[in-house]
Scaffold this active site. Structure first.
Site, mmCIF file in Angstrom:
data_model
loop_
_atom_site.group_PDB
_atom_site.id
_atom_site.type_symbol
_atom_site.label_atom_id
_atom_site.label_comp_id
_atom_site.label_asym_id
_atom_site.label_seq_id
_atom_site.Cartn_x
_atom_site.Cartn_y
_atom_site.Cartn_z
ATOM 1 N N GLU A 155 0.814 -1.259 -0.130
ATOM 2 C CA GLU A 155 -0.041 0.037 0.074
ATOM 3 C C GLU A 155 0.846 1.396 -0.137
ATOM 4 O OE1 GLU A 155 -2.951 -0.336 3.161
ATOM 5 O OE2 GLU A 155 -3.974 -1.665 1.918
ATOM 6 N N GLU A 319 -6.300 -8.096 -0.338
ATOM 7 C CA GLU A 319 -6.588 -8.014 0.878
ATOM 8 C C GLU A 319 -8.178 -7.921 1.254
ATOM 9 O OE1 GLU A 319 -4.582 -5.435 3.558
ATOM 10 O OE2 GLU A 319 -2.762 -5.675 2.514
HETATM 11 C C1 GAL Z 1 -4.136 -2.824 5.107
HETATM 12 C C2 GAL Z 1 -2.642 -3.094 5.428
HETATM 13 C C3 GAL Z 1 -2.758 -4.457 6.081
HETATM 14 C C4 GAL Z 1 -3.478 -4.310 7.335
HETATM 15 C C5 GAL Z 1 -5.066 -4.087 6.948
HETATM 16 C C6 GAL Z 1 -6.039 -3.972 8.038
HETATM 17 O O1 GAL Z 1 -4.286 -1.378 4.749
HETATM 18 O O2 GAL Z 1 -2.151 -3.300 3.997
HETATM 19 O O3 GAL Z 1 -1.440 -4.815 6.372
HETATM 20 O O4 GAL Z 1 -3.006 -3.527 8.169
HETATM 21 O O5 GAL Z 1 -4.939 -2.582 6.498
HETATM 22 O O6 GAL Z 1 -7.158 -3.699 7.619
#
Ligand code: GAL
Length: 684
Positions: A155, A319
């Site tokens: 990110e 994710e």
């Molecule tokens: C994302 C990040 C992850 C984790 C996640 C939690 O932005 O890439 O590592 O922190 O959020 O929602």
């Protein structure tokens, strides 16, 4: 362009961020992970994202043994791994011995070591170290048969204002303005408030305690931040491209949260050119008390189409959470069925994966209560784990009718991040009511409700494949983009725009000759002024005999060649045109002068859909809240029928289709339980 391997072995990816480096002192947990991975029907894991401290515990002393074992365990169950480069979070020794890696913020305060995401993009040492690390990863794992792709950092975002970044900013400006301060001063409108620059060294990045009122400079700074982030990324991938030229590369993009609109810290339309596969992290705020599930679903759809359109090819959901996050104001659990439904929606809009953050809940620190596949109870009997496993099984069964299938749209909606930056910077209008991203999502929603696919495109996308082009609130409009739009309409396209379009050029200087100047002929109107409303102000526009509510913005228009389709009911511009249509050569151009309610958009766009003969993938009748989306391959399409409401829904299918999972032939009445999805196939 490299092909993502998933399309070679025809498997949808299911799995996610796996952080075994948190569990190296717990061998039983690591063993258990593999068993649970099989039980959850998972097959792909992103590893090493935050593992720098474990991979290089002391400067130049590396330890890959633990990672070798992790990879072998994943491989032993037929799984694949996405190898991340660990540059998002550095080990403490690095900040201690090489403080130049730490960022300086806009207040010119050097940051302390901590959290993550705080490295300077121009630090020579950090650039060298990331290359060294990535070289080692590529040498060690580049040929591994289970390696699927590279995941660069995590990110990307943020900015650094250290001396070295300042110098890079000045160099970037010199290059952009041909080493000519006169050009720069003109572009930045430097004579205003005596802001004329007479020496490049006078230029400092924008700061709350310094320069922040020069809009041209703010805009250039945002462009530079994108440039230098991409430059850092390119530096990172150099050894990977050299040593593993066939392994695809991605970096995970995101949305602006919690608003859940396109990301604004970087210009992804530029970044997208540098990656092989688009991937993004979606954390939709399901079940809030702010909006109904169907409206949110249309906004999720919008973002998916935004990421699909970046390369016009399937993307990866890198994710997501199987249950809840820990950073919303209220972290509500996904209701039973919502995980399956929300994941199917991702596949429907072009994702080839459902990946989670994270595989196993951390035991300590800030994300210990963030949802994960494996909870602290280590059980495969809890609701979340069971829902993940059920989804994994369905994904295995659905792979053949999803992988390699594309999306196709006749409608494009233009999202321009530079326009977003400039509009938000503009001191004017309503500070809280500009809402560019949300406005686009509202226009998009009307097509979503009709199951008509829409590409969310950038100004660099070719417009000619589309029948309808939507450019709401395109505040910044260059001559070049205007020419593209004009050619699109000349050739028979239909364009729709709104209030606050075409006010400034690409330097954020207003168009001389009035707003919308470069497109006046196309729209056949001249916006005279835009009235901004207090939240309690109302007006209405009468269209086809019905009054529709106006809020926030109303543009007063002078008709040139266009005809008026609706006029204002109140105020000093009562009875003047609010909504116009112009026929321009072979095409049509609509101007919606006011911020009108959803019920207006519904009527207006339904008519446009009819007159343009746009057809959904599947002819069906249903209530709002049901969405039908398709992916196509040669001669066939896979159609996802999704119920985003909390009630059962009865649809009327006007065509016969076959259920991909049960082979049942469906037609006529179809009952969907709350949050239920059916995936069906149709021959074309
Ligand atoms: C994302 C990040 C992850 C984790 C996640 C939690 O932005 O890439 O590592 O922190 O959020 O929602």
């Amino acid at each position: 362009m490299k092909k993502i391997k998933v399309t070679d072995d025809n498997r949808l990816l299911h799995g996610g961020d796996y952080n075994p480096d948190q569990w190296l002192d717990y061998p039983d947990i690591l063993k258990e992970d593999v068993e649970l991975m099989k039980a959850a029907h998972t097959n792909t894991f992103s590893i090493g994202i935050f593992a720098w401290a474990a991979l290089e515990p002391e400067e130049d002393k590396y330890d890959f043994d633990w990672l070798d074992k992790v990879i072998e365990r994943i491989h032993s169950i037929g799984g694949r791994f996405i190898m991340a480069t660990p540059s998002e979070a550095r080990p403490a020794w690095m900040s201690q011995h090489h403080p130049e890696v730490l960022r300086v913020d806009a207040y010119r305060r050097k940051q302390l070591h901590g959290a993550r995401h705080n490295h300077c993009f121009s630090s020579e040492y950090y650039r060298k170290k990331t290359q060294e690390m990535n070289t080692k990863l590529a040498e060690r794992y580049g040929d591994h048969p289970a390696l699927l792709m590279w995941h660069i950092s995590n990110e990307f975002g943020g900015e650094c204002h250290c001396d070295s970044c300042q110098n890079n900013f000045r160099e970037w400006l010199k290059n952009k303005y041909n080493n000519d301060l006169k050009e720069l001063n003109h572009s930045w409108w430097g004579a205003f408030w005596s802001h004329t620059i007479t020496d490049w060294e006078q230029i400092e990045s924008p700061s709350p305690i310094g320069e922040n009122a020069v809009h041209g400079m703010n805009l250039d700074w945002r462009r530079f931040v994108t440039h230098q982030t991409i430059d850092f990324y390119k530096n990172e991938i150099k050894p990977l491209r050299e040593l593993t030229p066939d392994v695809p590369i991605t970096t995970n993009f995101m949305s602006d949260n919690p608003e859940f609109v396109p990301f604004t810290a970087l210009d992804y339309s530029q970044f997208a050119k540098e990656v092989d596969v688009i991937s993004w992290d979606a954390y939709a705020p399901w079940h809030t008390d702010q909006e109904d599930t169907a409206t949110l679903a249309s906004r999720v759809a919008f973002l998916n189409d935004h990421f699909y359109s970046m390369k016009n090819q399937p993307f990866l959901l890198m994710e997501s959470t199987p249950s809840l996050v820990n950073w919303h104001d209220v972290n509500k659990a996904k209701r039973p069925g919502m995980h399956f439904l929300s994941s199917m929606q991702m596949l429907a809009h072009g994702s080839d994966s459902i990946l989670y953050f994270q595989w196993r809940k951390s035991r300590g620190s800030s994300e210990k209560f963030h949802g994960a596949v494996v909870d602290h109870d280590r059980s495969k009997d809890n609701r979340v784990f069971k829902e993940v496993a059920q989804l994994g099984k369905a994904m295995e069964d659905l792979s053949d009718c999803v992988v390699g299938y594309q999306r196709k749209a006749d409608v494009g909606i233009l999202y321009d991040v530079e326009s977003d930056w400039a509009l938000n910077d503009a001191q004017g209008f309503g500070l809280k009511t500009k809402k560019y991203g949300e406005t686009l999502q509202k226009h998009y929603q009307m097509f979503w409700e009709n199951n008509i696919p829409v590409d969310v495109i950038s100004k660099e996308t070719a417009f000619d494949p589309y029948k309808i082009l939507l450019i709401p609130m395109l505040y910044m409009l260059s001559e070049e983009t205007a020419e593209k739009i004009s050619a699109f309409v000349k050739n028979g396209g239909t364009v729709v725009t709104t209030y606050i379009t075409g006010l400034v050029d690409e330097a954020d200087l207003t168009h001389m000759g009035g707003w919308l100047k470069p497109l006046k002929e196309v729209f056949g109107v001249e916006p005279l002024e835009t009235d901004t409303y207090y939240p309690s102000d109302r007006n209405s526009v009468v269209y086809n005999g019905k009054a529709y509510e106006v809020r926030d913005y109303a543009t007063v228009l002078k008709l040139l060649e266009a005809e008026s389709l609706g006029s204002y009911e109140e105020d000093f511009y009562k009875d003047t045109p609010a909504l116009t249509k112009n026929t321009y050569e072979k095409g049509q151009a609509f101007y919606i002068g006011a911020r009108l309610s959803d019920d207006f958009h519904r009527v207006f766009y339904n008519e446009l859909i009819k007159t343009h003969d746009l057809k959904p993938a599947l002819e069906a009748k249903h209530n709002r809240g049901v969405s039908i989306q398709a992916r196509k391959a040669e001669g066939k399409q896979t159609i996802f029928i999704m119920n985003f409401t909390e009630e059962s829904q009865t649809l009327l299918l006007l065509e016969e289709v076959t259920d991909c999972l049960t082979d049942e032939v469906l037609g006529g009445a179809l009952e969907l339980a709350p949050y239920e999805t059916r995936v069906v196939e149709k021959r074309i």
